[in-house]
Write a protein that holds these residues in place. Structure first.
Motif, PDB file in Angstrom:
ATOM      1  N   GLU A  15       3.081   3.263  -3.164  1.00 34.87           N
ATOM      2  CA  GLU A  15       1.889   2.515  -3.593  1.00 34.87           C
ATOM      3  C   GLU A  15       1.993   1.049  -3.160  1.00 34.87           C
ATOM      4  OE1 GLU A  15      -1.667   2.090  -4.885  1.00 34.87           O
ATOM      5  OE2 GLU A  15      -0.812   3.800  -5.955  1.00 34.87           O
ATOM      6  N   ASP A  16       0.898   0.534  -2.638  1.00 31.09           N
ATOM      7  CA  ASP A  16       0.831  -0.896  -2.359  1.00 31.09           C
ATOM      8  C   ASP A  16       0.475  -1.646  -3.638  1.00 31.09           C
ATOM      9  OD1 ASP A  16       1.522  -1.297   0.305  1.00 31.09           O
ATOM     10  OD2 ASP A  16      -0.469  -0.720   1.015  1.00 31.09           O
ATOM     11  N   LEU A  17       1.283  -2.654  -3.944  1.00 32.15           N
ATOM     12  CA  LEU A  17       0.999  -3.534  -5.072  1.00 32.15           C
ATOM     13  C   LEU A  17       0.483  -4.841  -4.504  1.00 32.15           C
ATOM     14  CD1 LEU A  17       4.285  -2.894  -7.119  1.00 32.15           C
ATOM     15  CD2 LEU A  17       2.083  -1.713  -7.358  1.00 32.15           C
ATOM     16  N   TRP A  18      -0.681  -5.259  -4.941  1.00 37.76           N
ATOM     17  CA  TRP A  18      -1.295  -6.477  -4.410  1.00 37.76           C
ATOM     18  C   TRP A  18      -1.092  -7.640  -5.379  1.00 37.76           C
ATOM     19  CZ3 TRP A  18      -6.712  -3.986  -3.103  1.00 37.76           C
ATOM     20  CH2 TRP A  18      -6.582  -3.210  -1.941  1.00 37.76           C
ATOM     21  N   ARG A  19      -0.925  -8.813  -4.825  1.00 39.92           N
ATOM     22  CA  ARG A  19      -0.858 -10.025  -5.657  1.00 39.92           C
ATOM     23  C   ARG A  19      -1.632 -11.133  -4.957  1.00 39.92           C
ATOM     24  NH1 ARG A  19       1.399 -12.491 -10.130  1.00 39.92           N
ATOM     25  NH2 ARG A  19       2.209 -14.595  -9.858  1.00 39.92           N
ATOM     26  N   ARG A  20      -2.480 -11.787  -5.731  1.00 39.68           N
ATOM     27  CA  ARG A  20      -3.235 -12.909  -5.173  1.00 39.68           C
ATOM     28  C   ARG A  20      -2.303 -14.099  -4.915  1.00 39.68           C
ATOM     29  NH1 ARG A  20      -7.244 -11.081  -9.094  1.00 39.68           N
ATOM     30  NH2 ARG A  20      -6.209 -12.371 -10.655  1.00 39.68           N
ATOM     31  N   VAL A  21      -2.636 -14.862  -3.866  1.00 41.17           N
ATOM     32  CA  VAL A  21      -1.857 -16.055  -3.525  1.00 41.17           C
ATOM     33  C   VAL A  21      -2.756 -17.268  -3.687  1.00 41.17           C
ATOM     34  CG1 VAL A  21      -0.526 -17.239  -1.740  1.00 41.17           C
ATOM     35  CG2 VAL A  21      -0.430 -14.741  -1.927  1.00 41.17           C
ATOM     36  N   PRO A  81      10.466  -3.642  -5.291  1.00 38.76           N
ATOM     37  CA  PRO A  81      11.090  -4.133  -6.530  1.00 38.76           C
ATOM     38  C   PRO A  81      11.970  -3.079  -7.196  1.00 38.76           C
ATOM     39  CG  PRO A  81       8.706  -3.839  -6.819  1.00 38.76           C
ATOM     40  CD  PRO A  81       9.000  -3.685  -5.367  1.00 38.76           C
ATOM     41  N   ARG A  82      11.598  -1.817  -7.077  1.00 42.32           N
ATOM     42  CA  ARG A  82      12.435  -0.761  -7.684  1.00 42.32           C
ATOM     43  C   ARG A  82      13.831  -0.741  -7.065  1.00 42.32           C
ATOM     44  NH1 ARG A  82       7.529   3.536  -8.084  1.00 42.32           N
ATOM     45  NH2 ARG A  82       7.027   3.157 -10.286  1.00 42.32           N
ATOM     46  N   ALA A  83      13.903  -0.972  -5.759  1.00 42.05           N
ATOM     47  CA  ALA A  83      15.211  -0.986  -5.099  1.00 42.05           C
ATOM     48  C   ALA A  83      16.087  -2.121  -5.620  1.00 42.05           C
ATOM     49  CB  ALA A  83      15.026  -1.108  -3.590  1.00 42.05           C
ATOM     50  N   LEU A  84      15.444  -3.133  -6.212  1.00 43.31           N
ATOM     51  CA  LEU A  84      16.181  -4.274  -6.780  1.00 43.31           C
ATOM     52  C   LEU A  84      16.466  -4.078  -8.263  1.00 43.31           C
ATOM     53  CD1 LEU A  84      14.050  -7.077  -5.051  1.00 43.31           C
ATOM     54  CD2 LEU A  84      16.358  -6.333  -4.403  1.00 43.31           C
ATOM     55  N   GLU A 125      13.373 -11.930  -1.704  1.00 42.81           N
ATOM     56  CA  GLU A 125      13.395 -10.666  -0.969  1.00 42.81           C
ATOM     57  C   GLU A 125      12.026  -9.986  -1.002  1.00 42.81           C
ATOM     58  OE1 GLU A 125      16.986  -8.628  -1.372  1.00 42.81           O
ATOM     59  OE2 GLU A 125      16.257  -6.753  -0.498  1.00 42.81           O
ATOM     60  N   MET A 126      11.375 -10.043  -2.164  1.00 44.18           N
ATOM     61  CA  MET A 126      10.029  -9.463  -2.255  1.00 44.18           C
ATOM     62  C   MET A 126       9.071 -10.217  -1.331  1.00 44.18           C
ATOM     63  SD  MET A 126       9.474  -8.354  -6.239  1.00 44.18           S
ATOM     64  CE  MET A 126      10.776  -9.062  -7.236  1.00 44.18           C
TER      65      MET A 126
END
Lengths: 140, 158
Positions: A15-21, A81-84, A125-126
């Motif tokens: 799944e793509d997780l989007w975040r506004r910048v 993030p799950r890998a972290l 890293e993200m």
């Protein structure tokens, strides 16, 4: 606050997780090759330590940016993030005094065992693995 | 003589800028400030004006304690050889300074409560630690010398 549980059923690794910048020049880091990456600060939230994102399959670019036409938008796979060691969990917003209703809202949550000595490296890293969905041109 | 070298020349009148923003607890006199430092201070003031919910995710405004600590870091990092910093607001009320030279990066973040954490990156290696306020004047120049190259940075402090 009890630790949030990871929800791999509702939010798949792909799944793509989007975040506004936020449209501020500091949020865009020049890479030296004429391109930009988001600052690691985009993936930090020092109030709750939980980073708000949007589950892309439950919304649209237009909806996420509807009230924020100057913002850019980045995507990371939930697997990143799950890998972290982070949990990714749905957190739909309803009747919040500040934020608009948003069924696609989710949270990236650090594990309770994560000391403060990795939060910044993880955010970086993200940011390095984020891709632009919408990059206002030129950003700044 | 460039503008940045001029500030180290005692024959040139001192450049002084007073931070008179009432959100700060005191006056910050800056002698021999580089142009880059003055620009950075103005940038901090600009970010202090961000309103609540500036990030669209409900963040409070930048806390004064964070801004004061960022000023302390900027002053400690000041050098002719310092690259221009990138200053970024952080959701939750903090602020971050970022420097990059080659494959090295330094991020110094002031949290909303005024505490400081840093991340130093050199290639694939990272070092992340809290930085006590009392150690800023000691450690920031050391980190900057690592970032910029020890000889060049040390020469600028002579």
């Amino acid at each position: 606050m009890p630790p949030r549980s990871d929800d791999r059923v509702s939010i798949r690794d792909e799944e793509d997780l989007w975040r506004r910048v936020f449209p501020d020049r500091g949020c865009f880091v020049p890479t030296g090759s004429g391109t930009w990456r988001p600052s690691s600060a985009i993936f930090l939230d020092r109030r709750t330590r939980e980073v708000s994102v949007h589950i892309s399959s439950l919304t649209t670019v237009e909806a996420v940016l509807a009230s924020f036409p100057d913002h850019s938008l980045v995507a990371i796979k939930a697997a990143v993030p799950r890998a972290l060691g982070y949990a990714v969990t749905p957190d739909p917003i309803h009747d919040d005094p500040v934020l608009p209703d948003d069924a696609s809202h989710a949270l990236i949550c650090p594990p309770p065992s994560a000391g403060i000595n990795k939060i910044k490296a993880h955010a970086r890293e993200m940011a390095l693995k984020a891709t632009w969905v919408v990059l206002r041109d030129p950003p700044y | 003589m460039t503008a940045s070298t001029a500030v180290f020349d005692r024959s040139v009148p001192r450049m002084e800028e007073l931070a008179t923003n009432s959100q700060f607890s005191g006056v910050v006199p800056i002698s021999y400030a580089t142009v880059a430092l003055i620009s950075a201070l103005r940038r901090v003031e600009e970010l202090m004006r961000l309103p609540d919910n500036w990030d669209s995710y409900g963040s409070p405004h930048i806390e004064t304690a964070a801004a004061q600590r960022i000023l302390q870091v900027l002053l400690a990092a000041q050098s002719e050889y310092s690259p221009a910093p990138q200053i970024v607001p952080v959701s939750g009320g903090g602020m971050q300074i970022e420097w990059a030279v080659g494959n090295c990066e330094l991020e110094v973040e002031a949290l909303p409560d005024g505490s400081v954490e840093f991340l130093f990156v050199e290639g694939d290696r990272t070092l992340e630690m809290p930085l006590p306020a009392t150690q800023i004047e000691l450690f920031i120049p050391t980190l900057m010398s690592q970032l910029c190259g020890t000889e060049a940075y040390a020469a600028s402090l002579r």
